[in-house]
Structure formats: structure tokens, C-alpha cells
Design a protein around this motif. Sequence first.
Motif, PDB file in Angstrom:
ATOM      1  N   GLU A  26      -1.284  -7.256  -5.000  1.00 38.37           N
ATOM      2  CA  GLU A  26      -2.005  -7.471  -3.739  1.00 38.37           C
ATOM      3  C   GLU A  26      -3.519  -7.572  -3.947  1.00 38.37           C
ATOM      4  N   LYS A  47       0.854  -1.193   0.000  1.00 39.48           N
ATOM      5  CA  LYS A  47       0.000   0.000   0.000  1.00 39.48           C
ATOM      6  C   LYS A  47       0.890   1.242   0.000  1.00 39.48           C
ATOM      7  N   GLY A  95      -1.649  -0.178  -9.835  1.00 38.73           N
ATOM      8  CA  GLY A  95      -2.377  -0.499  -8.611  1.00 38.73           C
ATOM      9  C   GLY A  95      -3.765   0.108  -8.618  1.00 38.73           C
ATOM     10  N   LYS A 140     -10.089  -5.121   0.109  1.00 39.74           N
ATOM     11  CA  LYS A 140      -8.652  -5.219  -0.172  1.00 39.74           C
ATOM     12  C   LYS A 140      -7.984  -3.856  -0.354  1.00 39.74           C
ATOM     13  N   ILE A 141      -8.764  -2.772  -0.401  1.00 34.76           N
ATOM     14  CA  ILE A 141      -8.158  -1.447  -0.555  1.00 34.76           C
ATOM     15  C   ILE A 141      -8.197  -0.706   0.779  1.00 34.76           C
ATOM     16  N   VAL A 164      -3.037   0.518  -3.765  1.00 37.45           N
ATOM     17  CA  VAL A 164      -2.683  -0.869  -3.465  1.00 37.45           C
ATOM     18  C   VAL A 164      -2.141  -1.500  -4.741  1.00 37.45           C
ATOM     19  N   THR A 165      -0.905  -1.983  -4.696  1.00 42.72           N
ATOM     20  CA  THR A 165      -0.299  -2.492  -5.925  1.00 42.72           C
ATOM     21  C   THR A 165      -1.075  -3.711  -6.444  1.00 42.72           C
ATOM     22  N   THR A 186      -7.142   2.026  -6.397  1.00 47.17           N
ATOM     23  CA  THR A 186      -7.503   2.947  -5.340  1.00 47.17           C
ATOM     24  C   THR A 186      -9.004   3.211  -5.416  1.00 47.17           C
TER      25      THR A 186
END
Length: 285
Positions: free
Chosen positions: A196, A2, A160, A268-269, A192-193, A162
Amino acid sequence: MKLALFDDYRLGVVKDEGIVDVTAALPQHDSGFAANFWVRLCHNFTELRPKIEDLAQAGTPRPLDQVRLRAAVLNPSKVLAAASNYGAHREEMRARGSQGWLQDFGVFLKAPSAIIGPEETIYLPEVGEREVHHEGELAFVIGKTGKDIPEERALAYVLGYTMLIDVTVRGEGDRSYRKSFDGFCPVGPWLVTADEIGDPHHLRIRLWVDGQLRQDVNSGDMLVNIPQMIAFASRAMTLYPGDLFTTGSPPGVGPIADGNTMTMEIEKIGRMHIYVKRPKKSGQG
Ligand code: MN
């Protein structure tokens, strides 16, 4: 991982315990509105990642409430936005009497100057009887330059993911104007890449206004998926590292007003709050 921007546009990595300053991993860092270190970071992330990870591992985390998080994007060359990309949102717009062409999938631009960060405030513009609506959307950031990107390779261009609220004045007129008032593009709380997130088409998206759930949908319901929209947009324009792309609003859009707090969460974010205020007119207390 992140990635966050905070305080004077420092680069941070967010972990369970807080945020670690990893600015020292960057070949250059320049704060302020014209800073381009972020675009270079997006472009060179793969090479810079090991050093960022080392610093994130070694550093002492600071509690998140002790820093000012910024939008996890800086000076994108453009903010691309998918329009009419959830069936149930098309239906609710049709029910409001929206013009036919506005219900077709398309990509439009929002002004990058509308971007604000998490926990910031939108000051409502004077728009007469018109409503200002929230559209809580999954967004992503481009990591490499591309034109005519084929669908099969499109996800490799995503650095990523967002969250973005595509704030909109409803009614007649060009989208790019109605959606580009200052503050109409809250982005956060971090980036968040892609590794992930995995498949971005299985994420629950929710938005509340003053604790009342307004939007609740899975990103898998989008009609034109992320590879398809990257292919579509890049047929017209070159995508550059740092460009921000938002994937369209789920159903449940509605008005925001003075005093509201929006809360947005994507699986997940993370979660962020955005405050809504009517600016005081001069002469008023
Ligand atoms: Mn939208």
C-alpha cells in the motif's frame, strides 16, 4: 492494508469507516506482554492475508474513537535505529556542538520496553539541565528472517511501514541509554503493509508540537536508503519477523516539555498524537 493492535491486543484492520476485529483469522491469539502471536503474524502474513481480508470485508467496523489503539508492534526482538541519516539533521547537530562520530551514519538499538502506543503519554524523566527532544521518523517492520541481506532483495523483507518518535535525551553518553527511557518510543497509529506504500522514499513526514510545525521533510532526503540500511544492519545481526527499524530523524528536532502535545503525520500512513507530562513528585498535589 492497515493492521492495528487494539484494546486487549486484538488484531484489527483499519478502513475508512473504522476498525474491524479480525483476530479470528489468527491460528492462535494470546493477550498480554508475552504474547507472540504478533511475531507469528509478521512471519506468516502472506498465508494469513486472505482470511484477514475476508474478515475485514465481512465485519462491522467500529469507530476508531471507541477502541484503544496500541503500538502496531509487539515484543520485537530489537528496535534498530538509523543515526544521522538526513544531511540537514547532521548540520543542526554539528551546530549544537555534537561530537564528530555522532554525525556519521550508524545503526544503534533502542530498548523495546520504551515502546508506547498512539495517543499515549510520555512521562519525562529527571535529566537535570538536559533537553529531551522529539525525532519524528519513518519506521518499518521486518516480515521474514534474514542475515547478510543484499540491497537488491532488501525491500522484500519489509512487511510494512509505521511512524515512530525517537525520543532522545540530548548530550553526552551512549545513545542506547539516552533513547531508551520508558515511553521514549511511541509507535503508531498502525502498520501499513508495504504494497500500500509503494516506494517508501517519497513520503512527506511532519511533526508538530502544540500545533507548531517542527519537522517537515520528504523521506527521499534520507542519505542511506532503506535497502542500504537493511543490508548494513543484517551484516551484523539476523533480522527477525516483527523487528522494528526506524530510519533516522529529519531536521527540525527540538525540546519537548510538560504539557506539550506532539502530532505526527506521514503520507499514506496516518496521524497520531503523543502527550508529554512531567510526573508529579510524591508529596506534591
Ligand atoms: Mn533518531
